[in-house]
Design a protein around this motif. Structure first.
Motif, PDB file in Angstrom:
ATOM      1  N   SER A   1       0.819  -1.216   0.000  1.00 34.16           N
ATOM      2  CA  SER A   1       0.000   0.000   0.000  1.00 34.16           C
ATOM      3  C   SER A   1       0.848   1.259   0.000  1.00 34.16           C
ATOM      4  O   SER A   1       0.342   2.345  -0.286  1.00 34.16           O
ATOM      5  CB  SER A   1      -0.932  -0.003   1.208  1.00 34.16           C
ATOM      6  OG  SER A   1      -0.191   0.071   2.420  1.00 34.16           O
ATOM      7  N   LEU A   2       2.141   1.120   0.318  1.00 35.88           N
ATOM      8  CA  LEU A   2       3.029   2.283   0.312  1.00 35.88           C
ATOM      9  C   LEU A   2       3.505   2.625  -1.090  1.00 35.88           C
ATOM     10  O   LEU A   2       3.983   3.741  -1.331  1.00 35.88           O
ATOM     11  CB  LEU A   2       4.244   2.026   1.210  1.00 35.88           C
ATOM     12  CG  LEU A   2       3.968   1.698   2.681  1.00 35.88           C
ATOM     13  CD1 LEU A   2       5.283   1.417   3.415  1.00 35.88           C
ATOM     14  CD2 LEU A   2       3.216   2.832   3.350  1.00 35.88           C
ATOM     15  N   ALA A   3       3.430   1.666  -2.020  1.00 37.32           N
ATOM     16  CA  ALA A   3       3.929   1.893  -3.374  1.00 37.32           C
ATOM     17  C   ALA A   3       3.035   2.882  -4.112  1.00 37.32           C
ATOM     18  O   ALA A   3       1.806   2.858  -3.985  1.00 37.32           O
ATOM     19  CB  ALA A   3       3.996   0.574  -4.129  1.00 37.32           C
ATOM     20  N   THR A   4       3.661   3.751  -4.886  1.00 35.11           N
ATOM     21  CA  THR A   4       2.920   4.734  -5.671  1.00 35.11           C
ATOM     22  C   THR A   4       3.777   5.178  -6.848  1.00 35.11           C
ATOM     23  O   THR A   4       5.013   5.171  -6.784  1.00 35.11           O
ATOM     24  CB  THR A   4       2.543   5.953  -4.814  1.00 35.11           C
ATOM     25  OG1 THR A   4       1.863   6.907  -5.626  1.00 35.11           O
ATOM     26  CG2 THR A   4       3.763   6.612  -4.207  1.00 35.11           C
ATOM     27  N   THR A   5       3.121   5.552  -7.906  1.00 33.42           N
ATOM     28  CA  THR A   5       3.833   6.059  -9.082  1.00 33.42           C
ATOM     29  C   THR A   5       3.890   7.575  -9.105  1.00 33.42           C
ATOM     30  O   THR A   5       4.598   8.166  -9.927  1.00 33.42           O
ATOM     31  CB  THR A   5       3.146   5.549 -10.367  1.00 33.42           C
ATOM     32  OG1 THR A   5       1.773   5.965 -10.354  1.00 33.42           O
ATOM     33  CG2 THR A   5       3.213   4.032 -10.443  1.00 33.42           C
TER      34      THR A   5
ATOM     35  N   PRO B   1       7.330  11.668  -5.430  1.00 35.90           N
ATOM     36  CA  PRO B   1       8.356  10.711  -5.833  1.00 35.90           C
ATOM     37  C   PRO B   1       7.820   9.272  -5.863  1.00 35.90           C
ATOM     38  O   PRO B   1       7.021   8.890  -5.004  1.00 35.90           O
ATOM     39  CB  PRO B   1       9.421  10.869  -4.749  1.00 35.90           C
ATOM     40  CG  PRO B   1       8.655  11.293  -3.545  1.00 35.90           C
ATOM     41  CD  PRO B   1       7.530  12.153  -4.046  1.00 35.90           C
ATOM     42  N   GLU B   2       8.270   8.517  -6.829  1.00 35.43           N
ATOM     43  CA  GLU B   2       7.834   7.128  -6.965  1.00 35.43           C
ATOM     44  C   GLU B   2       8.330   6.303  -5.780  1.00 35.43           C
ATOM     45  O   GLU B   2       9.477   6.445  -5.345  1.00 35.43           O
ATOM     46  CB  GLU B   2       8.392   6.553  -8.267  1.00 35.43           C
ATOM     47  CG  GLU B   2       8.085   5.072  -8.450  1.00 35.43           C
ATOM     48  CD  GLU B   2       8.816   4.490  -9.628  1.00 35.43           C
ATOM     49  OE1 GLU B   2       8.666   3.280  -9.860  1.00 35.43           O
ATOM     50  OE2 GLU B   2       9.557   5.241 -10.314  1.00 35.43           O
ATOM     51  N   VAL B   3       7.459   5.464  -5.257  1.00 34.13           N
ATOM     52  CA  VAL B   3       7.814   4.585  -4.144  1.00 34.13           C
ATOM     53  C   VAL B   3       7.746   3.145  -4.624  1.00 34.13           C
ATOM     54  O   VAL B   3       6.677   2.676  -5.062  1.00 34.13           O
ATOM     55  CB  VAL B   3       6.880   4.785  -2.934  1.00 34.13           C
ATOM     56  CG1 VAL B   3       7.275   3.837  -1.801  1.00 34.13           C
ATOM     57  CG2 VAL B   3       6.925   6.230  -2.447  1.00 34.13           C
ATOM     58  N   ALA B   4       8.881   2.460  -4.581  1.00 34.50           N
ATOM     59  CA  ALA B   4       8.958   1.057  -4.994  1.00 34.50           C
ATOM     60  C   ALA B   4       9.193   0.186  -3.769  1.00 34.50           C
ATOM     61  O   ALA B   4      10.055   0.489  -2.934  1.00 34.50           O
ATOM     62  CB  ALA B   4      10.091   0.867  -5.997  1.00 34.50           C
ATOM     63  N   VAL B   5       8.422  -0.891  -3.652  1.00 37.24           N
ATOM     64  CA  VAL B   5       8.497  -1.783  -2.487  1.00 37.24           C
ATOM     65  C   VAL B   5       8.916  -3.167  -2.955  1.00 37.24           C
ATOM     66  O   VAL B   5       8.368  -3.708  -3.927  1.00 37.24           O
ATOM     67  CB  VAL B   5       7.140  -1.864  -1.765  1.00 37.24           C
ATOM     68  CG1 VAL B   5       7.227  -2.838  -0.581  1.00 37.24           C
ATOM     69  CG2 VAL B   5       6.708  -0.490  -1.277  1.00 37.24           C
TER      70      VAL B   5
ATOM     71  N   VAL C   1      11.852   6.575  -4.128  1.00 36.77           N
ATOM     72  CA  VAL C   1      12.067   6.036  -2.788  1.00 36.77           C
ATOM     73  C   VAL C   1      11.985   4.522  -2.892  1.00 36.77           C
ATOM     74  O   VAL C   1      10.980   3.986  -3.376  1.00 36.77           O
ATOM     75  CB  VAL C   1      11.032   6.557  -1.777  1.00 36.77           C
ATOM     76  CG1 VAL C   1      11.302   5.979  -0.387  1.00 36.77           C
ATOM     77  CG2 VAL C   1      11.022   8.070  -1.729  1.00 36.77           C
ATOM     78  N   ALA C   2      13.029   3.843  -2.461  1.00 38.40           N
ATOM     79  CA  ALA C   2      13.082   2.382  -2.534  1.00 38.40           C
ATOM     80  C   ALA C   2      12.937   1.782  -1.150  1.00 38.40           C
ATOM     81  O   ALA C   2      13.679   2.142  -0.226  1.00 38.40           O
ATOM     82  CB  ALA C   2      14.404   1.928  -3.158  1.00 38.40           C
ATOM     83  N   VAL C   3      11.978   0.889  -1.010  1.00 37.27           N
ATOM     84  CA  VAL C   3      11.733   0.179   0.252  1.00 37.27           C
ATOM     85  C   VAL C   3      12.109  -1.274   0.038  1.00 37.27           C
ATOM     86  O   VAL C   3      11.452  -1.984  -0.744  1.00 37.27           O
ATOM     87  CB  VAL C   3      10.274   0.298   0.701  1.00 37.27           C
ATOM     88  CG1 VAL C   3      10.059  -0.471   2.005  1.00 37.27           C
ATOM     89  CG2 VAL C   3       9.876   1.755   0.869  1.00 37.27           C
TER      90      VAL C   3
END
Length: 372
Positions: free
Chosen positions: A255-259, A262-266, A304-306
């Protein structure tokens, strides 16, 4: 006065304040009103038994104020009782006199330090004066032993009550800290996303209508999530344990991922199902807070990379952004909350500028000792 005596003299009354009187006090007074005359009737060998019985019944009224005025009630009962014993040249041999020990107990249980010192001296003086009528050493030693045991019992219950009050205060403080962390980790995350989307909407509103619609949809989604989580938290505070909302799991990291920038990649590696619930919830909260901080504070961040890796003994969390990080940034409540969450599980969490640029949050949480 020496330091221990000075400290005792200045000690306040017991807290919390005692009840003024309860039904047990009335029951005890009623019992004495029956037992004292009955004992006088059944024990004709006791001198002055009827006068003693009448005196004991009259003095039993002191039990009604023994908590709020422990020294005054003890002084009344012991002074009158001792004076009557000296006047009649005999000790109060009725067993009903034992209720005087309740007054002594109340003094040590509820009284201030000054009252305890004065009352203790008064009792000791009364016992020593009884040497006039009964010089037997065994009686004096026995009386002192009973008085000391009664006072010790009162002090023990006093300290136990104070310890329980401290435990309750610590539990309330821990609950407040937990609630503050949850509010910061959940609501602040979504509110930050709403603020970022609103800023983006202000930029594209005049040139791209379709993008503006997307921004409004994103704001609506984040607002709905915020409302749901607020309701869930209120439900946790008000509902029974059987209906508590489930804690976050590693599956919720998606649910934290978003395009949206800033893009969030999980990315989650390893056996996520083998992670205990307490550890999984902490992983989610740390990652959520790190993402929130990156979206809020990382200047010019585009990604942002998780990364979460589940090993045999621990779960490793790494959240990295490619923005411009301030090397002298002062840790706020978010970083402190992440470190506290990790420490509660016996792990660690470090946040700071990465050597190759951007901001890096790393956490290591042990799996051992927590049931799934």
């Amino acid at each position: 006065m020496t330091s221990p005596v000075r400290a005792l003299w200045a000690a306040p009354a017991a807290a919390p304040a005692p009840p003024r009187r309860v039904w047990r006090d009335w029951a005890l007074v009623a019992a004495i009103a029956v037992l004292a005359p009955l004992e006088a009737l059944l024990r004709p060998e006791v001198p002055w038994r009827w006068l003693w019985a009448a005196l004991l019944v009259a003095l039993s009224a002191t039990l009604l104020w023994r908590r709020v005025r422990p020294l005054a009630m003890l002084a009344i009962a012991f002074t009158i009782g001792t004076g009557f014993g000296l006047a009649t040249a005999g000790e109060p041999q009725l067993y009903t006199t034992a209720y005087f020990l309740v007054l002594l107990y109340s003094l040590f249980r509820w009284g201030s330090g000054r009252a305890i010192v004065v009352g203790g001296l008064l009792v000791v003086t009364g016992i020593l004066l009884s040497l006039v009528s009964s010089p037997a050493p065994a009686d004096i030693i026995g009386g002192i032993a009973v008085a000391v045991a009664t006072g010790t019992l009162g002090v023990a219950f006093r300290w136990r009550s104070r310890a329980r009050a401290r435990e309750l205060d610590q539990a309330r403080l821990a609950e407040r800290m937990q609630l503050a962390r949850d509010l910061h980790d959940t609501v602040a995350h979504h509110v930050s996303a709403i603020a970022i989307q609103a800023q983006a909407g202000a930029l594209v509103a005049a040139t791209d209508q379709q993008a503006t619609i997307g921004v409004f949809q994103a704001i609506e989604t984040e607002a709905s999530r915020t409302l749901r989580e607020m309701r869930a938290m209120v439900g946790v505070l008000r509902a029974d344990a059987a209906v508590l909302a489930p804690t976050p799991s590693l599956g919720d990291l998606s649910s934290l991922a978003t395009t949206a920038p800033p893009e969030v990649a999980v990315r989650v590696q390893g056996e996520a199902d083998a992670v205990p619930a307490a550890v999984a919830a902490t992983v989610f909260r740390i990652a959520q807070e790190a993402v929130t901080n990156a979206r809020r504070h990382a200047r010019d961040a585009r990604r942002v990379a998780v990364d979460v890796r589940v090993d045999a003994d621990a779960v490793l969390v790494e959240v990295r952004d490619d923005g411009v990080a301030a090397a002298s940034a002062v840790p706020g409540f978010g970083i402190r909350g992440m470190q506290e969450r990790a420490a509660l599980l016996g792990g660690s969490c470090v946040a700071g500028p990465a050597a190759e640029g951007g901001w890096l949050v790393t956490a290591s949480l042990p799996k051992a000792g927590w049931s799934a």
